[in-house]
Design a protein around this motif. Structure first.
Motif, mmCIF file in Angstrom:
data_model
loop_
_atom_site.group_PDB
_atom_site.id
_atom_site.type_symbol
_atom_site.label_atom_id
_atom_site.label_comp_id
_atom_site.label_asym_id
_atom_site.label_seq_id
_atom_site.Cartn_x
_atom_site.Cartn_y
_atom_site.Cartn_z
ATOM 1 N N GLU A 1 7.842 -9.079 -2.355
ATOM 2 C CA GLU A 1 7.626 -10.468 -2.751
ATOM 3 C C GLU A 1 7.421 -10.586 -4.267
ATOM 4 O OE1 GLU A 1 7.633 -13.310 -1.129
ATOM 5 O OE2 GLU A 1 7.933 -12.550 0.916
ATOM 6 N N VAL A 2 6.672 -9.667 -4.844
ATOM 7 C CA VAL A 2 6.281 -9.790 -6.253
ATOM 8 C C VAL A 2 7.374 -9.312 -7.206
ATOM 9 C CG1 VAL A 2 4.593 -9.054 -7.992
ATOM 10 C CG2 VAL A 2 3.835 -9.625 -5.672
ATOM 11 N N LEU B 1 2.254 -13.545 -11.652
ATOM 12 C CA LEU B 1 0.843 -13.538 -11.269
ATOM 13 C C LEU B 1 0.582 -14.551 -10.161
ATOM 14 C CD1 LEU B 1 -1.792 -12.107 -12.047
ATOM 15 C CD2 LEU B 1 -2.262 -14.011 -13.614
ATOM 16 N N ALA B 2 1.216 -15.701 -10.250
ATOM 17 C CA ALA B 2 1.058 -16.715 -9.202
ATOM 18 C C ALA B 2 1.619 -16.223 -7.878
ATOM 19 C CB ALA B 2 1.749 -18.012 -9.625
ATOM 20 N N SER C 1 0.329 -13.954 -2.556
ATOM 21 C CA SER C 1 0.641 -12.926 -1.552
ATOM 22 C C SER C 1 -0.552 -12.030 -1.252
ATOM 23 C CB SER C 1 1.824 -12.082 -2.032
ATOM 24 O OG SER C 1 2.976 -12.882 -2.218
ATOM 25 N N GLY C 2 -1.733 -12.399 -1.755
ATOM 26 C CA GLY C 2 -2.946 -11.673 -1.401
ATOM 27 C C GLY C 2 -3.570 -10.850 -2.496
ATOM 28 N N ALA C 3 -3.032 -10.908 -3.724
ATOM 29 C CA ALA C 3 -3.611 -10.143 -4.832
ATOM 30 C C ALA C 3 -4.857 -10.829 -5.368
ATOM 31 C CB ALA C 3 -2.586 -9.978 -5.942
ATOM 32 N N THR C 4 -5.691 -10.041 -6.041
ATOM 33 C CA THR C 4 -6.877 -10.541 -6.733
ATOM 34 C C THR C 4 -6.638 -10.426 -8.235
ATOM 35 O OG1 THR C 4 -8.327 -9.804 -4.946
ATOM 36 C CG2 THR C 4 -9.354 -10.243 -7.080
ATOM 37 N N VAL C 5 -6.732 -11.532 -8.939
ATOM 38 C CA VAL C 5 -6.497 -11.517 -10.383
ATOM 39 C C VAL C 5 -7.693 -10.885 -11.093
ATOM 40 C CG1 VAL C 5 -6.089 -12.922 -12.440
ATOM 41 C CG2 VAL C 5 -5.012 -13.545 -10.260
ATOM 42 N N LEU C 6 -7.423 -9.854 -11.874
ATOM 43 C CA LEU C 6 -8.463 -9.214 -12.680
ATOM 44 C C LEU C 6 -8.484 -9.763 -14.097
ATOM 45 C CD1 LEU C 6 -8.152 -5.431 -11.710
ATOM 46 C CD2 LEU C 6 -9.915 -7.040 -10.999
#
Length: 260
Positions: A29-30, A218-219, A224-229
């Motif tokens: 997806e990314v 990033l969006a 898709s389930g990521a956590t923005v650091l």
């Protein structure tokens, strides 16, 4: 751009994760990556492909107590000699050099500041087939609580050149392999600030993947389930960067480099 065939340069990255199928879907997806199995004897290991060319790999966690993470591998022409150099320089051997069928020779280490990395001695498998292109590896970066010790270690092991970068308020060294040109840097060594250490950050290597649009990537990752650091931000003369944790906790950064 660095050459993956130069000893000391990155020549492979792979992801260890508790759910290879879900991780494969996330990275599809990314970054648009597809996955091809490495074969029935590979223990669930598979190759990430971009337009049919290898840009990395994914596999299940194999070390006791391991958590999901990306491992950066550096090119070596002699994994056994590198293992000796690691120990002599104060690092430790997590996995002794071993043949991977006829594909090459692999070894895994921990540097004196606690960061894990690996080396790949190519055989039939030469390593990454694409670097520097959109949705492939562009840069590698070490976060460490002791940049000076780390720099000394990697110089001793790989003969790296480490040049201080003029970044206000940040201790950052640009890394290139022995014999590489001034524009052939392949990574950086960053001193972790005290506030990061207090917040739980620790020593680790992570990849930077080049993308066309950091904000859009990033969006997509967050959706898709990521956590923005680290939210998307621009670094003059470098590009626009961001960092996130994938759904299983592996750290990865993305960059849209400034035009050269």
């Amino acid at each position: 751009m660095f050459s993956t065939t130069r000893p000391g340069s990155p020549n492979w990255i792979d992801l260890g994760t508790p759910d290879t199928d879900a991780a494969a879907e996330f990275y599809r997806e990314v970054f648009g990556w597809q996955v091809r199995s490495a074969g029935p004897g590979a223990g669930g290991y598979g190759f990430f492909l971009l337009d049919g060319k290898m840009v990395g790999a994914v596999g299940p966690l194999t070390e006791e107590g391991a958590t999901s993470s990306w491992t950066v591998h550096f090119h070596t022409s002699d994994a056994d000699a590198t293992a000796k150099a690691v120990e002599q320089a104060g690092g430790s051997v997590r996995m002794a050099p071993d043949d991977v069928f006829d594909q090459g020779r692999l070894a895994a280490f921990t540097d004196p500041t606690g960061a894990e990395f690996a080396v790949w001695q190519p055989g039939a498998h030469r390593g990454l087939e694409v670097v520097g292109a959109e949705n492939s590896l562009l840069w590698t970066e070490l976060y460490t609580p002791d940049a000076a010790k780390a720099g000394d270690f990697y110089r001793a092991v790989f003969g790296w050149n480490v040049q201080d970068a003029p970044i206000p308020g940040v201790s950052y060294g640009i890394v290139s392999a022995a014999g590489a040109g001034p524009d052939d840097g392949h990574g950086g060594i960053m001193q972790l600030p005290e506030e990061n250490l207090a917040a739980g950050s620790g020593p680790e290597w992570h990849p930077y993947i080049a993308v066309a649009d950091v904000d859009a990537t990033l969006a997509t990752a967050a959706g898709s389930g990521a956590t923005v650091l680290i939210p998307a931000d621009s670094a003059p003369g470098v590009g626009r960067l961001a960092m996130f944790l994938d759904p299983f906790g592996a750290q990865v950064a993305v960059i849209t480099p400034d035009p050269s």
